[in-house]
Design a protein around this motif. Structure first.
Motif, mmCIF file in Angstrom:
data_model
loop_
_atom_site.group_PDB
_atom_site.id
_atom_site.type_symbol
_atom_site.label_atom_id
_atom_site.label_comp_id
_atom_site.label_asym_id
_atom_site.label_seq_id
_atom_site.Cartn_x
_atom_site.Cartn_y
_atom_site.Cartn_z
ATOM 1 N N GLU A 79 0.871 -1.181 0.000
ATOM 2 C CA GLU A 79 0.000 0.000 0.000
ATOM 3 C C GLU A 79 0.894 1.212 0.000
ATOM 4 N N ASN A 117 -6.287 -0.346 3.913
ATOM 5 C CA ASN A 117 -5.883 -1.074 2.699
ATOM 6 C C ASN A 117 -5.117 -2.352 3.032
ATOM 7 N N LYS A 120 -7.691 -4.850 3.951
ATOM 8 C CA LYS A 120 -8.374 -5.365 2.749
ATOM 9 C C LYS A 120 -7.523 -6.426 2.071
#
Ligand code: ADP
Ligand code: 5GP
Length: 194
Positions: A79, A117, A120
């Motif tokens: 990320e 993120n 996720k």
């Protein structure tokens, strides 16, 4: 047989986020060497210049803006975010692999969007922990007390705090940093129980 996807198994990933000045670094320092937690700190890459005594490969991997964008284009980051205008920070896939290959769990201090993120991408392998200041007034006192930032930087960080606090409900856990000992023990207990 070689592992085709080295980031898919093994060590867990613990992500701490909070408005700047809340006490993430202080909490991490308190727990990083507790042997039962098997933690190693994830060194991020950034396009900002080193401050004070900061060294490449210790606090951050310092990259030029060009290097940062090239590596982002090559998909080398788990990320990355433009955390401050014109300044990017990101977690390298190679950093997660380095830590997990050594048989440790990863602990990282990254901004709120980056944290969500990571969640996720890694799902149950990641745990997100939001550190809350006891109050806005105390957050301001801590930012000033740290004495590393200019008035302008402090004002910018405080202005961003409300935005960041709005993400707290999306994290797996929330811990109030009232006393450092209490907050560090609470974070350590979450990690130990994962
Ligand atoms: P962050 O990493 O979240 O930006 P720091 O760990 O640098 O925050 O902490 C900011 C300042 O607040 C530092 O001066 C630190 O010593 C102080 N601090 C951290 N936790 C506490 C606490 N529980 N009580 C009082 N001061 C604290
Ligand atoms: P600094 O004070 O070191 O310049 O800024 C640190 C800010 O960048 C903090 O908000 C920290 O959480 C965030 N940060 C540091 N590393 C990363 C990273 O790898 N990814 C993201 N998204 N944010 C990061």
């Amino acid at each position: 047989m070689s592992n085709q996807n080295p980031t898919s198994h093994r060590g867990k990933i613990f992500v701490l986020s909070a408005p700047s000045g809340t006490g993430k670094s202080s909490i991490i320092s308190k727990i990083i060497d507790r042997p039962e937690l098997r933690l190693r700190f994830s060194i991020s890459a950034t396009s900002r210049k080193p401050r004070g005594t900061e060294k490449h490969g210790v606090e951050y991997y310092f990259l030029t803006s060009e290097e940062f964008s090239e590596r982002a284009c090559r998909g080398e980051f788990v990320e990355w975010e433009e955390v401050y205008p014109g300044t990017c920070y990101g977690t390298l896939v190679s950093e997660i692999d380095r830590i997990c290959d050594s048989g440790h769990n990863v602990i990282m201090d990254i901004d709120v969007k980056g944290a969500l993120n990571v969640k996720k991408r890694f799902g149950d392998r990641a745990m997100t922990i939001f550190i809350l200041p006891p109050s806005k007034e105390e957050l301001e006192r801590r930012l000033r007390g740290r004495a590393t930032d200019s008035e302008e930087t402090i004002a910018k960080r405080l202005a961003k705090a409300d935005f960041e606090l709005g993400f707290a409900p999306e994290f797996d856990h929330r811990v109030v940093n009232d006393t450092l000992e209490h907050a560090a023990d609470e974070v350590a207990a979450l990690i130990a129980g994962a």
